[in-house]
Design a protein around this motif. Structure first.
Motif, PDB file in Angstrom:
ATOM      1  N   UNK D  12      44.970  52.228  -6.325  1.00 54.25           N
ATOM      2  CA  UNK D  12      44.321  50.954  -6.607  1.00 54.25           C
ATOM      3  C   UNK D  12      45.246  49.783  -6.264  1.00 54.25           C
ATOM      4  N   UNK D  13      44.607  48.616  -6.103  1.00 50.48           N
ATOM      5  CA  UNK D  13      45.313  47.369  -5.768  1.00 50.48           C
ATOM      6  C   UNK D  13      46.516  47.142  -6.679  1.00 50.48           C
ATOM      7  N   UNK D  14      46.300  47.295  -7.985  1.00 44.61           N
ATOM      8  CA  UNK D  14      47.349  47.020  -8.957  1.00 44.61           C
ATOM      9  C   UNK D  14      48.461  48.061  -8.959  1.00 44.61           C
ATOM     10  N   UNK D  16      50.032  48.687  -6.238  1.00 48.08           N
ATOM     11  CA  UNK D  16      50.828  48.311  -5.063  1.00 48.08           C
ATOM     12  C   UNK D  16      51.659  47.062  -5.343  1.00 48.08           C
ATOM     13  N   UNK D  17      52.748  46.932  -4.620  1.00 52.04           N
ATOM     14  CA  UNK D  17      53.713  45.857  -4.838  1.00 52.04           C
ATOM     15  C   UNK D  17      53.571  44.784  -3.755  1.00 52.04           C
ATOM     16  N   UNK D  18      54.391  43.745  -3.807  1.00 50.83           N
ATOM     17  CA  UNK D  18      54.251  42.667  -2.817  1.00 50.83           C
ATOM     18  C   UNK D  18      54.435  43.120  -1.355  1.00 50.83           C
ATOM     19  N   UNK D  19      55.016  44.300  -1.118  1.00 50.91           N
ATOM     20  CA  UNK D  19      55.060  44.812   0.250  1.00 50.91           C
ATOM     21  C   UNK D  19      53.740  45.486   0.626  1.00 50.91           C
ATOM     22  N   UNK D  20      52.814  45.551  -0.298  1.00 53.55           N
ATOM     23  CA  UNK D  20      51.490  46.110  -0.008  1.00 53.55           C
ATOM     24  C   UNK D  20      51.422  47.626  -0.129  1.00 53.55           C
ATOM     25  N   UNK D  23      53.931  50.995  -5.577  1.00 55.63           N
ATOM     26  CA  UNK D  23      55.188  50.815  -6.295  1.00 55.63           C
ATOM     27  C   UNK D  23      55.604  52.211  -6.770  1.00 55.63           C
ATOM     28  N   UNK D  24      56.799  52.653  -6.352  1.00 49.89           N
ATOM     29  CA  UNK D  24      57.125  54.089  -6.408  1.00 49.89           C
ATOM     30  C   UNK D  24      57.063  54.740  -7.784  1.00 49.89           C
ATOM     31  N   UNK D  25      57.338  54.030  -8.915  1.00 47.71           N
ATOM     32  CA  UNK D  25      57.216  54.756 -10.189  1.00 47.71           C
ATOM     33  C   UNK D  25      55.807  55.277 -10.453  1.00 47.71           C
ATOM     34  N   UNK D  29      54.268  58.643 -12.326  1.00 47.46           N
ATOM     35  CA  UNK D  29      53.153  58.604 -13.280  1.00 47.46           C
ATOM     36  C   UNK D  29      52.057  59.587 -12.869  1.00 47.46           C
ATOM     37  N   UNK D  73      48.774  53.067   0.344  1.00 47.57           N
ATOM     38  CA  UNK D  73      48.280  51.751  -0.049  1.00 47.57           C
ATOM     39  C   UNK D  73      46.927  51.884  -0.723  1.00 47.57           C
ATOM     40  N   UNK D  74      46.429  50.766  -1.260  1.00 48.96           N
ATOM     41  CA  UNK D  74      45.197  50.850  -2.049  1.00 48.96           C
ATOM     42  C   UNK D  74      43.997  51.217  -1.185  1.00 48.96           C
ATOM     43  N   UNK D  75      43.135  52.022  -1.794  1.00 48.35           N
ATOM     44  CA  UNK D  75      42.020  52.602  -1.058  1.00 48.35           C
ATOM     45  C   UNK D  75      42.325  54.019  -0.613  1.00 48.35           C
TER      46      UNK D  75
END
Lengths: 138, 138, 138, 138
Positions: D12-14, D16-20, D23-25, D29, D73-75
């Motif tokens: 999901x969008x949330x 992902x980090x500012x690099x798109x 976010x690895x943690x 999870x 990335x999201x999607x």
């Protein structure tokens, strides 16, 4: 009101807090997923495509309001029922209802805007709701 | 209204989304931190102690309402100014104002209840606001 | 080995899981904060500036390895002690030690690369470690 | 090696980090979700039942090791393929492979232990792997 979209969510162990129930900001996170899933289901491209083609970087929040009626815990299977309740010139309002079977756990509204990044300042600013996107969601 | 408590937050890279701004559920997460910090600053023990001594497992949310006025990004230093706006028999209302220097970024209220776990059913239920806790926060 | 940087972390209620201890991916999240704080403390600009000036979008992970020795819970004040253990042509290795007072709770290494976005494909690719950044961290 | 379990994840969008990119943690999870899903699929009850009946509060991590090969990335629709690679007296090792179609994005191992809460000290301590649970996962 728009046709509803249903977004399924499974609650996981790491979504819960020391009281054993969902840590509440996760409901906002899931509603955000449901919002994007709503647009994707209506044929709206992902934000990164809209950014490349039209400069739209997403639909950030202006306001949220959420009522928490019953807790959820890990292993629960939830459904988020999402609609667009109303459109204004530059904003729109989602309603999300989070259900576990027939039970309503959580209900909320979100006011959002479509935003572009100003090429000069780098700041985000709201644009009029794109007519083609609105038409897809009617 | 109660005396305000100030909870500092540093925005980190991983708190931000692909638009480069704070992913909004993090504001709810930070307000939750600010709520507990408010009580701790007034001498209320952490929930795990209250659970052992009095069965209180925390102060889950009944309702939140948040307005997002300006975005934040990583590297920003924020201050959350938290008060108790009102007490009812079994609930209370927090107000949180999220500031970056003089700028108000985000403002919200939370309605919460003190809850215990029913020994028979295992369910959480609200109790009257403990008078000693209320007295500490007055 | 580089001079250590110390990044403080307060553990919050929402960082903990139903067992009452820190949900472990949060340690990775805090190490990521500590990595960026390490570079910022040495005068390296935030990634969004490096992206605008040099195309560098960040230092994504190639590999992590973490040992969890003791749990932490909310209210704990932690310190993350971060160094650069070694530099290779296109990668570098961080070591992070998470302490609560004198107790070592968690220890890990991260292998990271500086990446730019390929203007043609949009893909991220590693670049040789920038000499000026390496010099600042020596 | 045990039979593999497949855990689906939608990015999901949330996440992902500012690099798109993810976010690895979040990969940690999702591997945690995959671990519990593995046991649930083999008929092991959720931890809150095992806590009530046998004092087992979960399977916290002793060590993780993860290699990140390609970003997501999201999607993106991912599949996490989870096995138990080995059992020791008081620990076991998971292997998780995160796939997007045929592409391997991320691969990691986790060393975990079954833990109970010591009634005197309140501390968590590892117990010998329960034979019945091991038998179900064989």
């Amino acid at each position: 009101m728009s046709k509803a979209h249903i977004h399924p969510v499974t609650v996981h162990f790491g979504d819960c807090d020391p009281a054993g129930i969902v840590f509440f900001p996760n409901f906002s996170r899931w509603m955000d997923q449901a919002s994007l899933a709503f647009f994707r289901a209506r044929g709206v491209p992902p934000w990164r495509e809209l950014e490349a083609t039209r400069g739209i970087v997403g639909t950030p929040l202006l306001e949220i309001r959420t009522r928490f009626l019953r807790p959820a815990t890990y292993g629960d299977e939830l459904q988020i029922v999402t609609t667009i309740e109303s459109w204004a010139d530059k904003t729109f309002k989602h309603r999300h209802r989070v259900l576990r079977g027939d039970e309503l756990l959580c209900e909320g509204t979100e006011v959002r805007a479509f935003v572009v990044r100003d090429p000069d300042t780098g700041r985000l600013r709201a644009i009029p709701i794109p007519e083609d996107i609105k038409a897809r969601c009617g």
